[in-house]
Write an enzyme that holds these catalytic residues in place. Structure first.
Site, PDB file in Angstrom:
ATOM      1  CG  HIS A 162      27.894  30.505 -69.308  1.00  0.00           C
ATOM      2  ND1 HIS A 162      28.827  31.281 -69.959  1.00  0.00           N
ATOM      3  CD2 HIS A 162      26.972  30.170 -70.240  1.00  0.00           C
ATOM      4  CE1 HIS A 162      28.479  31.401 -71.236  1.00  0.00           C
ATOM      5  NE2 HIS A 162      27.355  30.749 -71.429  1.00  0.00           N
ATOM      6  CB  CYS A 253      35.333  31.770 -71.236  1.00  0.00           C
ATOM      7  SG  CYS A 253      34.514  32.140 -69.719  1.00  0.00           S
TER       8      CYS A 253
HETATM    9  C1  CIR Z   1      28.636  35.709 -74.304  1.00  0.00           C
HETATM   10  O1  CIR Z   1      27.748  36.462 -73.937  1.00  0.00           O
HETATM   11  O2  CIR Z   1      28.395  34.614 -74.770  1.00  0.00           O
HETATM   12  C2  CIR Z   1      30.065  36.181 -74.179  1.00  0.00           C
HETATM   13  N1  CIR Z   1      30.080  37.600 -74.214  1.00  0.00           N
HETATM   14  C3  CIR Z   1      30.697  35.694 -72.911  1.00  0.00           C
HETATM   15  C4  CIR Z   1      30.914  34.221 -72.889  1.00  0.00           C
HETATM   16  C5  CIR Z   1      31.673  33.783 -71.693  1.00  0.00           C
HETATM   17  N2  CIR Z   1      31.875  32.390 -71.715  1.00  0.00           N
HETATM   18  C6  CIR Z   1      31.888  31.625 -70.648  1.00  0.00           C
HETATM   19  O3  CIR Z   1      31.628  32.068 -69.542  1.00  0.00           O
HETATM   20  N3  CIR Z   1      32.104  30.315 -70.829  1.00  0.00           N
END
Ligand code: CIR
Length: 258
Positions: A162, A253
């Site tokens: 992201h 997150c």
């Molecule tokens: C994903 O792949 O969506 C999750 N394992 C990690 C999400 C992390 N979120 C973020 O950086 N905002």
């Protein structure tokens, strides 16, 4: 000037988080993940935020990364569609809670967006064009922004999950970025601090009022951040994030803040 936020939503770690990553060959210590999450909540509360916990849902192992499910601003919540099929649906439980405080706006069908791709700096939403966010998702943020008298700027994201995996806004006109990953020329900021060599994992930080939360274990970046926080009278707090890093997440997150 953005006013100091007052509220945060978090979502505790579901038991399914450990099994989900075990199937991907990543070993997560469930007990440690729960402790790190509690330390995170304590750190949010220490900044003065009132924290609400959304009930975890075992169907969604990544639900702890609540940031990705909605963008909140000025009493409105833009609830996303998730590109990651394992995650699509987890926004429902968050929307139910946000509904009591926010007007809900939904992304149109086919528009994809993860909250981790949206970084707000004053009246601008910078939107990472990552594998999770498409052009229709960007348009949706643009419309959401214009309804609030704000604007949106797209930023290519090719080297990390992201936008906020590779950069975060420290406040005081300063962006922290893993400059190998993110083109900082897209940002209208006065200063850029680069993460230390080999410390790209330190790029995600969380500024709340006069507090800056950062990830522990990145000494070069920590000393750069310390110089920044000393100069601006900000308190720096380093937090352990190992069990969330294993799930490709980090500090921002784990919450939705307004
Ligand atoms: C994903 O792949 O969506 C999750 N394992 C990690 C999400 C992390 N979120 C973020 O950086 N905002």
């Amino acid at each position: 000037m953005v006013k100091k936020p007052q509220f945060a939503l978090v979502r505790p770690v579901p038991n399914s988080y450990v099994d989900y990553y075990a199937r991907k060959g990543r070993t997560i210590d469930g007990q440690l993940a729960a402790e790190q999450h509690e330390q995170y909540v304590t750190a949010l509360e220490a900044t003065g935020l009132t924290v609400t916990r959304v009930a975890p849902d075992e169907r969604y192992p990544d639900g702890v990364f609540i940031e990705d499910t909605a963008i909140v601003c000025q009493g409105r919540a833009l609830v996303v569609n998730m590109q990651n099929a394992d995650r699509e649906g987890e926004q429902g439980g968050v929307e139910e809670v946000l509904r009591s405080t926010h007007t809900i706006v939904r992304l149109p069908k086919g528009a994809m967006l993860d909250g981790g791709d949206v970084m707000r700096i004053d009246d601008t939403f910078y939107v990472g064009m990552s594998e999770r966010t498409n052009a229709a998702g960007f348009s949706a943020v643009k419309n959401f922004a214009s309804g609030l008298g704000m604007r949106a700027v797209d930023v290519p994201v090719r080297h990390c999950l992201h936008l906020k995996t590779g950069a975060s806004y420290l406040g005081n006109g300063t962006l922290l970025a893993a400059t190998e990953w993110i083109d900082t020329n897209r940002f209208e900021v006065e200063h850029v601090i680069a993460t230390g060599e080999g410390e790209e994992g330190a790029a995600n930080t969380l500024r709340i009022g006069d507090h800056l939360l950062a990830v522990e274990g990145y000494p070069q970046t920590a000393s750069r951040l310390r110089a920044f926080t000393d100069r601006h009278g900000v308190q720096l707090k380093l937090l352990p994030m190992s069990e969330f890093k294993k799930g490709d997440g980090s500090l921002t997150c784990l919450s939705i803040i307004w």
